[in-house]
Design an enzyme around this catalytic site. Structure first.
Site, PDB file in Angstrom:
ATOM      1  N   SER A   1       0.846  -1.187   0.000  1.00  0.00           N
ATOM      2  CA  SER A   1       0.000   0.000   0.000  1.00  0.00           C
ATOM      3  C   SER A   1       0.890   1.248   0.000  1.00  0.00           C
ATOM      4  O   SER A   1       1.683   1.418  -0.923  1.00  0.00           O
ATOM      5  CB  SER A   1      -0.967  -0.030   1.180  1.00  0.00           C
ATOM      6  OG  SER A   1      -1.981   0.932   1.018  1.00  0.00           O
TER       7      SER A   1
ATOM      8  N   ASP B   1      -8.641  -4.923  -6.244  1.00  0.00           N
ATOM      9  CA  ASP B   1      -8.266  -3.885  -5.289  1.00  0.00           C
ATOM     10  C   ASP B   1      -9.072  -2.618  -5.552  1.00  0.00           C
ATOM     11  O   ASP B   1      -8.994  -2.032  -6.631  1.00  0.00           O
ATOM     12  CB  ASP B   1      -6.767  -3.599  -5.420  1.00  0.00           C
ATOM     13  CG  ASP B   1      -6.209  -2.796  -4.253  1.00  0.00           C
ATOM     14  OD1 ASP B   1      -6.977  -2.090  -3.595  1.00  0.00           O
ATOM     15  OD2 ASP B   1      -4.988  -2.891  -4.016  1.00  0.00           O
TER      16      ASP B   1
ATOM     17  N   HIS C   1      -6.996  -5.578  -1.848  1.00  0.00           N
ATOM     18  CA  HIS C   1      -5.900  -4.762  -1.322  1.00  0.00           C
ATOM     19  C   HIS C   1      -5.115  -5.576  -0.298  1.00  0.00           C
ATOM     20  O   HIS C   1      -5.235  -5.397   0.913  1.00  0.00           O
ATOM     21  CB  HIS C   1      -6.452  -3.488  -0.711  1.00  0.00           C
ATOM     22  CG  HIS C   1      -5.401  -2.438  -0.469  1.00  0.00           C
ATOM     23  ND1 HIS C   1      -4.640  -1.906  -1.478  1.00  0.00           N
ATOM     24  CD2 HIS C   1      -4.981  -1.823   0.674  1.00  0.00           C
ATOM     25  CE1 HIS C   1      -3.805  -1.012  -0.983  1.00  0.00           C
ATOM     26  NE2 HIS C   1      -3.992  -0.949   0.325  1.00  0.00           N
TER      27      HIS C   1
END
Length: 624
Positions: A474, A562, A594
């Site tokens: 991330s 995602d 994600h």
């Protein structure tokens, strides 16, 4: 001597059992365990020698979030579709093993969450963005019938709904100036009554935590108003007055985003009985005499940090687990009325704690004088000098690394790497000034902090400067790409896991539910892509703009579903590199979002990681 190589499968296969909680009637435990290689919920009597029963049946994606209802009759859980984060609320009838599991929010493309109401048995408050994809409305759910009744329609600025045990609604909203306003919902007029307002810039992700007192007259929350540190306060609903309940002289109230809830609430009374603070390790303050005695007995069960806590409705029978750097999530039963305690299970019995690596807190000076706190994990049985180093960067960035077991850290240490985790500026938990020091510093001082940490490890003699990798997910994936694009001479390898390549495109493609509430986080810290000047600055801080500088060997990992960092972020980067003739390894999983959840995908990923790092840093790799 170095311990034997531990297989990727031993680290990343599903735990045998985990995430146990006790039923409110104190007779059973629920826990997660594999069914068809996916975690599902199982139920087992606590005091009887009766086999456990699997009560959910998801063979496509693991279940992680579940709750007992207060009467112990039902179990509710959340599940999405392949990582798309369109959560649905499902119901399991624990009294009828043959009954079908029911989707209580069967609305395509809609996100849901729920909160059970202790003062209204059989009811829950469910938040749904069914009417408007950007806004959550509040509904009352009849658990037995599945009937949903609208309680409050979002007027357009409600970030989240909160409810008392009897169902009174409160809100956290954003004002037009970007401040955070706490309000009470007035059903008679379908309007909000303001209670208290806080400077939104001090709360990049809103105010966390917040809980409503049992009688609805107050709100417990973490406040840093007038202070650099976050304290536990009570806000009076009628007057808006803030009064301190508890604080730590040096530490922030723990962030709800990275740990079990900082607020420990009595299952029996709904009152606040404890608060968690976090520095290098966790500190719990007991706020109730009875819980003081219970806490003493619980913490004696392990030398780890007390993590998950659940008790029955009497507050006497407890099921708890511990976070620990080398003995993950050991789970215990404790009966306060009798003093009995026993180990229920170790989720990963195949892992020998003695073969795992201790995680040690470190303090690192940044170039401009800030102190950066983090953790260094050194491989067991190896002279800790001149080692290959993996700089592991946390996500968020409004999060933090904490002490405790991480399978990726232990895998890397077992392969012979030193692992350094640093809470760079912008991380939470070190005071609001430290967090706000990251404003305008993406690919700037935030990255300088990471380079300072690498230089520190080299200067300490721990790391070989020619064998350093950067790895993150991330925001950490963005940091890995910044490392490869902005400081390619520092890193011998980089791994980008669901990371951002273009800050502007990332913001434009965020989930609809996030876009109205960016004022105090992404827009404040990075910019607003609708402003051409700010967009130009964002692109200057984006790895996609500097692909011509990337020569570091790169592994890119992405989930096709995602919704936070969309696949285009990785596709565009990989295409640009391959168009230049740069070799880049790219892993995409069609059934993930994600971050990978399914064990087979995690195992595939970390086989690739160990091979990739072994090739470029020279760590241990199992024989083919």
């Amino acid at each position: 001597m170095q311990p034997d190589l531990i297989t990727v499968e031993d680290f990343f296969s599903p735990p045998e059992r985990t995430a146990a909680t006790i039923s409110p009637d104190g007779t059973r435990i629920a826990y997660l365990a594999p069914w068809r290689n996916r975690l599902n919920v199982w139920i087992q009597p606590l005091d009887e020698d009766t086999p456990a029963r699997c009560v959910t049946a998801d063979d496509t994606r693991s279940v992680y979030i579940y709750r007992w209802t207060h009467d112990s009759r039902w179990l509710l859980y959340l599940q999405d579709n392949g990582g798309d984060e369109h959560w649905h609320v499902y119901r399991v009838d624990l009294h009828d093993p043959g009954a079908d599991i029911v989707d209580l929010t069967p609305f395509p493309g809609v996100r849901a969450n729920f909160e059970l109401l202790k003062g209204r048995p059989g009811k829950a408050v469910v938040q749904l963005n069914r009417r408007d994809p950007e806004l959550f409305d509040a509904y009352e759910l009849d658990i037995a019938t599945g009937e949903l009744t609208l309680l409050a329609q979002n007027p357009g600025n409600v970030v989240s709904w909160l409810c008392s045990t009897t169902g009174d609604l409160f809100t956290s909203t954003l004002t037009t100036d970007g401040d955070v306003e706490l309000s009470q919902w007035q059903p008679a007029t379908n309007s909000l009554r303001s209670i208290r307002t806080y400077d939104g810039a001090d709360y990049p992700l809103g105010i966390h935590p917040i809980a409503i007192t049992p009688d609805g007259s107050g709100m417990w929350l973490g406040s840093n108003q007038g202070s650099d540190r976050t304290r536990l306060v009570r806000v009076d609903v009628a007057s808006g007055a803030e009064a301190e309940v508890d604080s730590h002289p040096d530490l922030d109230l723990a962030a709800q985003l990275v740990l079990p809830s900082p607020l420990i609430i009595s299952e029996r009374s709904g009152e606040l009985i404890g608060a968690r603070y976090y520095g290098d390790r966790q500190v719990i303050h007991a706020l109730d005499p009875e819980f003081t005695a219970i806490l003493t007995r619980l913490t004696a069960l392990s030398d780890g940090d007390l993590a998950g806590l659940s008790s029955d409705a009497s507050g006497q029978r407890w099921v708890v687990n511990f976070t620990h750097d080398r003995d993950p999530w050991a789970t215990y039963f404790y009966d306060h009325s009798s003093g009995e305690s026993r180990l229920l299970f170790r989720p990963y019995p195949q892992l020998d704690p003695e073969a795992l690596a201790p995680m040690s807190p470190v303090a690192i000076p940044a170039g401009d004088g800030l102190t950066l706190h983090g953790y260094l994990t050194l491989p067991v049985g190896v002279d800790p000098t001149g080692l290959p180093l993996v700089l592991l960067v946390h996500g968020g960035p409004w999060s933090r690394d904490c002490w405790g077991y991480q399978p990726d850290v232990q895998l890397l240490a077992n392969r012979g790497y030193a692992v350094l985790q640093v809470n760079f500026r912008g991380s939470t938990g070190y005071g609001k000034a430290f967090t706000k020091a990251a404003i305008g510093e993406f690919a700037g001082k935030m990255h300088d902090d990471l380079i300072d940490a690498v230089n520190w490890a080299v200067a300490q003699g721990v790391a070989d400067s020619d064998r350093v990798a950067i790895f993150g997910g991330s925001y950490g994936g963005y940091a890995a790409l910044v490392g490869a694009a902005f400081t390619p001479d520092v890193f011998a390898a980089a791994i980008d896991y669901v990371g951002i390549s273009s800050l502007a495109n990332f913001m434009r493609t965020l989930p609809t539910v996030a876009r109205p509430f960016l004022a105090n986080n992404w827009h404040l810290y990075v910019g607003d892509p609708s402003d051409p000047a700010q967009e130009a600055d964002m692109l200057a801080r984006s790895p996609i703009t500097r692909v011509d500088s990337i020569r570091t060997p790169l592994l890119v990992v992405q989930g096709a579903n995602d919704s936070r960092v969309v696949q285009a972020e990785s596709d565009n980067l990989v295409t640009a590199l391959r168009d230049r003739g740069v070799e880049v390894e790219y892993i995409v999983k069609d059934d993930e979002g994600h971050g990978f959840v399914n064990p087979d995908n995690q195992i595939d990923l970390y086989h690739a990681v160990e091979r990739f790092l072994g090739e470029h840093l020279g760590g241990r790799v199992p024989p083919a």
